[in-house]
Scaffold this motif. Structure first.
Motif, PDB file in Angstrom:
ATOM      1  N   GLY A  14     -10.066  23.422-119.515  1.00  0.00           N
ATOM      2  CA  GLY A  14     -10.454  24.815-119.340  1.00  0.00           C
ATOM      3  C   GLY A  14      -9.686  25.503-118.236  1.00  0.00           C
ATOM      4  O   GLY A  14      -8.814  24.922-117.597  1.00  0.00           O
ATOM      5  N   SER A  15     -10.026  26.745-118.034  1.00  0.00           N
ATOM      6  CA  SER A  15      -9.274  27.581-117.125  1.00  0.00           C
ATOM      7  C   SER A  15      -9.530  27.214-115.671  1.00  0.00           C
ATOM      8  O   SER A  15     -10.531  26.605-115.332  1.00  0.00           O
ATOM      9  CB  SER A  15      -9.682  29.039-117.316  1.00  0.00           C
ATOM     10  OG  SER A  15      -9.537  29.411-118.656  1.00  0.00           O
ATOM     11  N   VAL A  16      -8.589  27.638-114.854  1.00  0.00           N
ATOM     12  CA  VAL A  16      -8.767  27.547-113.408  1.00  0.00           C
ATOM     13  C   VAL A  16      -9.861  28.543-113.030  1.00  0.00           C
ATOM     14  O   VAL A  16      -9.898  29.661-113.532  1.00  0.00           O
ATOM     15  CB  VAL A  16      -7.438  27.896-112.702  1.00  0.00           C
ATOM     16  CG1 VAL A  16      -7.636  27.990-111.207  1.00  0.00           C
ATOM     17  CG2 VAL A  16      -6.364  26.870-113.063  1.00  0.00           C
ATOM     18  N   SER A  17     -10.763  28.150-112.159  1.00  0.00           N
ATOM     19  CA  SER A  17     -11.877  29.022-111.784  1.00  0.00           C
ATOM     20  C   SER A  17     -11.619  29.705-110.446  1.00  0.00           C
ATOM     21  O   SER A  17     -10.737  29.306-109.675  1.00  0.00           O
ATOM     22  CB  SER A  17     -13.154  28.207-111.675  1.00  0.00           C
ATOM     23  OG  SER A  17     -13.069  27.335-110.557  1.00  0.00           O
ATOM     24  N   ARG A  18     -12.437  30.680-110.172  1.00  0.00           N
ATOM     25  CA  ARG A  18     -12.380  31.336-108.863  1.00  0.00           C
ATOM     26  C   ARG A  18     -12.607  30.318-107.749  1.00  0.00           C
ATOM     27  O   ARG A  18     -11.926  30.360-106.713  1.00  0.00           O
ATOM     28  CB  ARG A  18     -13.459  32.429-108.818  1.00  0.00           C
ATOM     29  CG  ARG A  18     -13.603  33.051-107.448  1.00  0.00           C
ATOM     30  CD  ARG A  18     -14.508  34.254-107.485  1.00  0.00           C
ATOM     31  NE  ARG A  18     -14.848  34.703-106.140  1.00  0.00           N
ATOM     32  CZ  ARG A  18     -15.615  35.754-105.864  1.00  0.00           C
ATOM     33  NH1 ARG A  18     -16.119  36.471-106.850  1.00  0.00           N
ATOM     34  NH2 ARG A  18     -15.872  36.097-104.619  1.00  0.00           N
ATOM     35  N   ARG A  21      -9.499  28.531-106.903  1.00  0.00           N
ATOM     36  CA  ARG A  21      -8.580  29.346-106.094  1.00  0.00           C
ATOM     37  C   ARG A  21      -9.070  29.448-104.652  1.00  0.00           C
ATOM     38  O   ARG A  21      -8.276  29.405-103.714  1.00  0.00           O
ATOM     39  CB  ARG A  21      -8.433  30.747-106.715  1.00  0.00           C
ATOM     40  CG  ARG A  21      -7.684  30.763-108.031  1.00  0.00           C
ATOM     41  CD  ARG A  21      -7.469  32.180-108.548  1.00  0.00           C
ATOM     42  NE  ARG A  21      -8.677  32.780-109.083  1.00  0.00           N
ATOM     43  CZ  ARG A  21      -9.082  32.704-110.346  1.00  0.00           C
ATOM     44  NH1 ARG A  21      -8.354  32.040-111.243  1.00  0.00           N
ATOM     45  NH2 ARG A  21     -10.195  33.290-110.749  1.00  0.00           N
ATOM     46  N   GLU A  22     -10.367  29.587-104.485  1.00  0.00           N
ATOM     47  CA  GLU A  22     -10.921  29.686-103.127  1.00  0.00           C
ATOM     48  C   GLU A  22     -10.688  28.400-102.352  1.00  0.00           C
ATOM     49  O   GLU A  22     -10.371  28.417-101.163  1.00  0.00           O
ATOM     50  CB  GLU A  22     -12.403  30.060-103.205  1.00  0.00           C
ATOM     51  CG  GLU A  22     -12.587  31.477-103.749  1.00  0.00           C
ATOM     52  CD  GLU A  22     -14.032  31.962-103.776  1.00  0.00           C
ATOM     53  OE1 GLU A  22     -14.944  31.113-103.862  1.00  0.00           O
ATOM     54  OE2 GLU A  22     -14.233  33.192-103.719  1.00  0.00           O
ATOM     55  N   LYS A  23     -10.817  27.290-103.049  1.00  0.00           N
ATOM     56  CA  LYS A  23     -10.574  25.993-102.406  1.00  0.00           C
ATOM     57  C   LYS A  23      -9.097  25.882-102.009  1.00  0.00           C
ATOM     58  O   LYS A  23      -8.772  25.439-100.899  1.00  0.00           O
ATOM     59  CB  LYS A  23     -10.956  24.867-103.375  1.00  0.00           C
ATOM     60  CG  LYS A  23     -11.008  23.500-102.724  1.00  0.00           C
ATOM     61  CD  LYS A  23     -11.454  22.448-103.731  1.00  0.00           C
ATOM     62  CE  LYS A  23     -11.212  21.054-103.165  1.00  0.00           C
ATOM     63  NZ  LYS A  23     -11.287  20.024-104.218  1.00  0.00           N
ATOM     64  N   LEU A  24      -8.215  26.293-102.916  1.00  0.00           N
ATOM     65  CA  LEU A  24      -6.777  26.261-102.618  1.00  0.00           C
ATOM     66  C   LEU A  24      -6.454  27.062-101.359  1.00  0.00           C
ATOM     67  O   LEU A  24      -5.680  26.619-100.501  1.00  0.00           O
ATOM     68  CB  LEU A  24      -5.989  26.833-103.809  1.00  0.00           C
ATOM     69  CG  LEU A  24      -4.475  27.042-103.604  1.00  0.00           C
ATOM     70  CD1 LEU A  24      -3.756  25.699-103.517  1.00  0.00           C
ATOM     71  CD2 LEU A  24      -3.875  27.884-104.731  1.00  0.00           C
ATOM     72  N   LEU A  25      -7.054  28.241-101.249  1.00  0.00           N
ATOM     73  CA  LEU A  25      -6.719  29.143-100.142  1.00  0.00           C
ATOM     74  C   LEU A  25      -7.568  28.925 -98.894  1.00  0.00           C
ATOM     75  O   LEU A  25      -7.254  29.451 -97.825  1.00  0.00           O
ATOM     76  CB  LEU A  25      -6.858  30.603-100.595  1.00  0.00           C
ATOM     77  CG  LEU A  25      -5.927  31.065-101.720  1.00  0.00           C
ATOM     78  CD1 LEU A  25      -6.212  32.519-102.080  1.00  0.00           C
ATOM     79  CD2 LEU A  25      -4.456  30.917-101.324  1.00  0.00           C
ATOM     80  N   ASP A  99     -11.733  38.241-107.397  1.00  0.00           N
ATOM     81  CA  ASP A  99     -11.821  37.102-108.316  1.00  0.00           C
ATOM     82  C   ASP A  99     -10.630  36.151-108.109  1.00  0.00           C
ATOM     83  O   ASP A  99     -10.738  34.936-108.308  1.00  0.00           O
ATOM     84  CB  ASP A  99     -11.857  37.622-109.759  1.00  0.00           C
ATOM     85  CG  ASP A  99     -12.037  36.510-110.781  1.00  0.00           C
ATOM     86  OD1 ASP A  99     -12.953  35.683-110.613  1.00  0.00           O
ATOM     87  OD2 ASP A  99     -11.259  36.458-111.748  1.00  0.00           O
ATOM     88  N   ALA A 100      -9.507  36.733-107.689  1.00  0.00           N
ATOM     89  CA  ALA A 100      -8.320  35.918-107.411  1.00  0.00           C
ATOM     90  C   ALA A 100      -8.417  35.200-106.066  1.00  0.00           C
ATOM     91  O   ALA A 100      -7.499  34.497-105.668  1.00  0.00           O
ATOM     92  CB  ALA A 100      -7.065  36.790-107.457  1.00  0.00           C
ATOM     93  N   ALA A 101      -9.546  35.413-105.361  1.00  0.00           N
ATOM     94  CA  ALA A 101      -9.835  34.741-104.083  1.00  0.00           C
ATOM     95  C   ALA A 101      -9.147  35.382-102.880  1.00  0.00           C
ATOM     96  O   ALA A 101      -9.091  34.800-101.799  1.00  0.00           O
ATOM     97  CB  ALA A 101      -9.531  33.246-104.132  1.00  0.00           C
ATOM     98  N   VAL A 102      -8.631  36.582-103.083  1.00  0.00           N
ATOM     99  CA  VAL A 102      -7.952  37.301-102.005  1.00  0.00           C
ATOM    100  C   VAL A 102      -8.978  38.082-101.178  1.00  0.00           C
ATOM    101  O   VAL A 102     -10.017  38.495-101.692  1.00  0.00           O
ATOM    102  CB  VAL A 102      -6.886  38.262-102.591  1.00  0.00           C
ATOM    103  CG1 VAL A 102      -6.216  39.102-101.500  1.00  0.00           C
ATOM    104  CG2 VAL A 102      -5.844  37.485-103.388  1.00  0.00           C
ATOM    105  N   ILE A 103      -8.709  38.270 -99.904  1.00  0.00           N
ATOM    106  CA  ILE A 103      -9.510  39.163 -99.068  1.00  0.00           C
ATOM    107  C   ILE A 103      -8.879  40.554 -99.164  1.00  0.00           C
ATOM    108  O   ILE A 103      -7.778  40.789 -98.664  1.00  0.00           O
ATOM    109  CB  ILE A 103      -9.548  38.690 -97.601  1.00  0.00           C
ATOM    110  CG1 ILE A 103     -10.195  37.293 -97.528  1.00  0.00           C
ATOM    111  CG2 ILE A 103     -10.308  39.696 -96.730  1.00  0.00           C
ATOM    112  CD1 ILE A 103     -10.092  36.623 -96.167  1.00  0.00           C
TER     113      ILE A 103
END
Lengths: 203, 203
Positions: A14-18, A21-25, A99-103
């Motif tokens: 399945g898709s990458v989740s929000r 992305r939050e964990k990555l960043l 949603d992309a985990a950006v501030i």
């Protein structure tokens, strides 16, 4: 470059989740929405917040008139309806970035409560942080770095917020910054402290 | 929380730049634009590319009908003019994400060459990578996972790309993927190899 066929990984999860992305960043996506009169200090504070976040290795992005009015919203004028659509589109873009985990640091006069509240309602709980950059019309008019209040008083600009168009102050903003009694650096630190205290700067 | 006044840093060095963000993320902002018929395999490939990028610790974000048509572009229909505005707005959002240093994976049929070329022209050189997800109408119609071709043939959907509305193939796409002869995993690896070879996966 390895031969694409040399691995046997199957991609079916399945898709990458929000959350991924939050964990990555190492942060949580959020929209900081700075609202206030022209010359209240929104842009200055936004720039400093952005810089402070970068220094903390956080991924932030500013949305403001410069990169929105000449691009996404260049086909919108300044009628009440078009102002509402302007804020609606910005809110949708902020939602995508969140949603992309950006501030997201959105900096717009956004004078109407209804338009801001619609953006808040459209973002998830905790995803919208309203920052009221407070200044009296009198103080803003004394600053007037671009001479806009002067033009508005002279009738050269019509529908200018604070002069002949209303500014509806937020009723329950998460953060209030009184820029007549706080310098921009301290204002930005307050925003960072809020983000820290509410867990946005970790995933 | 430290006392905001206890440090004497002065913030006057201007805004954070795209280069700063790219350095932070260890990648270059870019828009991968996947175009092709319905059922060509765009979404599947987009999801796999996104997952592969996450595995490389890269920050990517997908834009597709799901998160755009119900949000930013929910006030647009399907006339030629509205389709053009749909793609224009998506292109502007992709431009913002690219400026934010994100790897955008935009996945839209986007049948008209003129609309895609306008997005390309609006993004900087090297910021737009067109990925033609190629399939014949016959093969797409055989797949037809959502039964859309069937409905279009029955006249239940009007203006369906490939049936009663044209698909204008890209003339000089950066990447061509023939999905009748490549599986989605290999297609995604080709995209990653392109990004690698052109330096997008480092800052």
């Amino acid at each position: 470059m390895t031969d694409a066929r040399s691995t046997n990984i199957t991609w079916h999860s399945g898709s990458v989740s929000r959350a991924d992305r939050e964990k990555l960043l190492g942060q949580r996506g959020v929209t900081l929405w700075l609202t206030g009169l022209s010359a209240s200090g929104k842009s200055t504070i936004a720039c400093i917040v952005e810089k402070m976040l970068l220094d903390r290795k956080k991924h932030a992005y500013r949305l403001d008139g410069d990169n929105v009015r000449h691009g996404l919203n260049k086909n919108l004028g300044f009628s009440a309806e078009e102002r509402a659509e302007n804020i609606r589109r910005i809110g949708e873009v902020a939602k995508l970035f969140t949603d992309a985990a950006v501030i997201v640091i959105a900096s717009f006069i956004s004078p109407y409560r209804k338009d801001r509240d619609a953006v808040r309602a459209n973002l998830g709980a905790g995803d919208f942080v309203e920052v009221y950059v407070k200044v009296s019309v009198e103080a803003a008019e004394r600053r007037d770095p671009k001479g806009l209040y002067k033009k508005a008083r002279a009738g050269e600009i019509k529908g200018f917020t604070g002069i002949d168009d209303p500014y509806e102050a937020p009723e329950r903003p998460e953060i209030v910054i009184d820029t007549e009694n706080t310098d921009p650096e301290n204002a930005a630190r307050r925003v960072l402290e809020y983000l820290d205290a509410h867990g946005y700067l970790q995933s």
